[in-house]
Enzyme design. Sequence first.
Site, mmCIF file in Angstrom:
data_model
loop_
_atom_site.group_PDB
_atom_site.id
_atom_site.type_symbol
_atom_site.label_atom_id
_atom_site.label_comp_id
_atom_site.label_asym_id
_atom_site.label_seq_id
_atom_site.Cartn_x
_atom_site.Cartn_y
_atom_site.Cartn_z
ATOM 1 N N GLY A 114 13.476 4.004 2.466
ATOM 2 C CA GLY A 114 12.817 4.590 1.138
ATOM 3 C C GLY A 114 13.928 5.516 0.515
ATOM 4 O O GLY A 114 14.688 6.005 1.029
ATOM 5 N N GLY A 153 12.207 2.235 5.401
ATOM 6 C CA GLY A 153 11.308 1.489 4.613
ATOM 7 C C GLY A 153 11.576 -0.232 4.529
ATOM 8 O O GLY A 153 10.846 -0.886 4.358
ATOM 9 N N GLU A 156 14.302 8.422 11.150
ATOM 10 C CA GLU A 156 13.559 9.465 10.506
ATOM 11 C C GLU A 156 13.592 10.612 11.210
ATOM 12 O O GLU A 156 13.479 11.720 10.404
ATOM 13 C CB GLU A 156 11.940 8.977 10.465
ATOM 14 C CG GLU A 156 11.725 8.041 9.310
ATOM 15 C CD GLU A 156 12.222 6.699 9.997
ATOM 16 O OE1 GLU A 156 12.402 5.698 9.121
ATOM 17 O OE2 GLU A 156 12.535 6.537 11.133
ATOM 18 N N ASP A 190 7.478 6.206 10.378
ATOM 19 C CA ASP A 190 6.372 5.572 9.981
ATOM 20 C C ASP A 190 6.435 4.147 9.451
ATOM 21 O O ASP A 190 6.674 3.392 10.309
ATOM 22 C CB ASP A 190 6.038 6.352 8.505
ATOM 23 C CG ASP A 190 7.430 6.268 7.405
ATOM 24 O OD1 ASP A 190 8.360 5.880 7.924
ATOM 25 O OD2 ASP A 190 7.197 6.533 6.292
#
Length: 496
Positions: free
Chosen positions: A119, A170, A193, A201
């Site tokens: 992301g 992402g 992350e 996530d």
Amino acid sequence: MLLRRSICRFPTPSSWISRVSPATMPLRAKVTNPAFGATASMSTAPIPKELPGDEPDDVLFHSHYGVRLIELNRPKKLNSLNGSMVRKIVPRLKEWEKSDLANVIMLSGAGSKALCAGGDVAALALQNEKGPEGQQASSDFFADEYRLDHLIATYQKPFVSVMDGITMGGGVGLSVHAPFRIATERTVFAMPETTIGFFPDVGGSFFLSRLDGQLGTYLALTSERLHGVQALYAGVATHYLHSSALANLTARLSELVFRDYATFQDRLALVNKTMAEFSTGVPSVREEPIQLAGKLRSAIDRCFQYNTMEEIIQALQNETEMKSWAEKTLETLSVRSPTSLKVTLRQLRVGQQWNIQETFQREHSIASKFMRHPDFVEGVKARLMSKPPRQATWQPATLQEVSTEAIDEFFELPEDGPRLDLYQYKSQYTQYPYKFGLPSESRIEGYVRHLLASKEELNINDVVARFEGKEGVKEKVVEVLARRTVRDENGLRWVK
């Protein structure tokens, strides 16, 4: 049954044409909230609409007979995912889901470097610095992203994600929940992350916690990278193809015509069979051995089996057989966000009980709390925005300073609290309903134990045949047997 069409072909997307070249743990926070078990007959989640400031061509869409192609088109930024892209993809997927002309969905990234490197966290970090309003906007981005990931995870048409190049963060959310996930010789997979003060996530609670042994825990905490065929062996990818075969595969899939009465599983099986036609085998284990195997894999399972970071650190400090690896791993963990490490370990343990719906709803709650935590902004600025990158200053700075109560807060959710509204609630599975990748270690164990219990002689070729001779099966079965079986005076036996 496969039928061919005799009309002229549409051109393959430019990015693909260019590739035609050669243990239970006590928790203070509740694990399962009854609200997540509720079934909604109709979703009220809004279908995102494009906004005036959205980039016009950050996603390209192509129709190629029965194939619908999604091409992430930000090659200079390694196709990093932003809100503009999500707002374009969701309506197309919803449209194609209802179309009788759309048979197979394929997703790829423009250029040869990345499917999607993650992301656009730099934009989120700058947004968070504006205070509560900016943090809420970041939370809203994750809401849209997770809805898209969940839509892919529960999509009722064959979905193929082409993990050609860098596939991280992402990009993982756009790929690992699809029934078909293609790794190529250029694939670089990672969930980095904890490096930036966040947590794995995009459904990481689900897919990482269901990988063999402690592989998921190891990959999540250390951000270890998997290159090429290693993504197949680890269970991240379902197929391994050379990048030069992608354009021809697309053309072949575009020719598939499904019978009207074909079930979803029938359609998936035909796509799987068609993809097998383009496999040229996996690299020889002599040239490219399985990375997370043998003594290293045993050490990973041995050291990362615990439910607290303190126990994992202690196990690594006590590791003697793989001492050099353990020391390097300790060094890696020492520079990660202590809060991220503890949240990540907790999510992987409790995530084993979450269904696919609860996974994304829970993760959205956790992500929203990270947007208000100082480590995220600090981590992104230190590792991604500073030139050269610097070591982040974490708050708190050590594992000892991160209390159990602080981690509990990330997982707390009132009984009647809000939950992320998803696009559909039909599929609430706790295990992926399709298995087109290599057999898991537990499946291999079950079959081998059955053979040994029946006193049958174990033949490696018989085991491979049991799993339909898929490319890579033999290599994995050989590694598992070498690590998990011993031969004594009573014959071959399985060891824990």
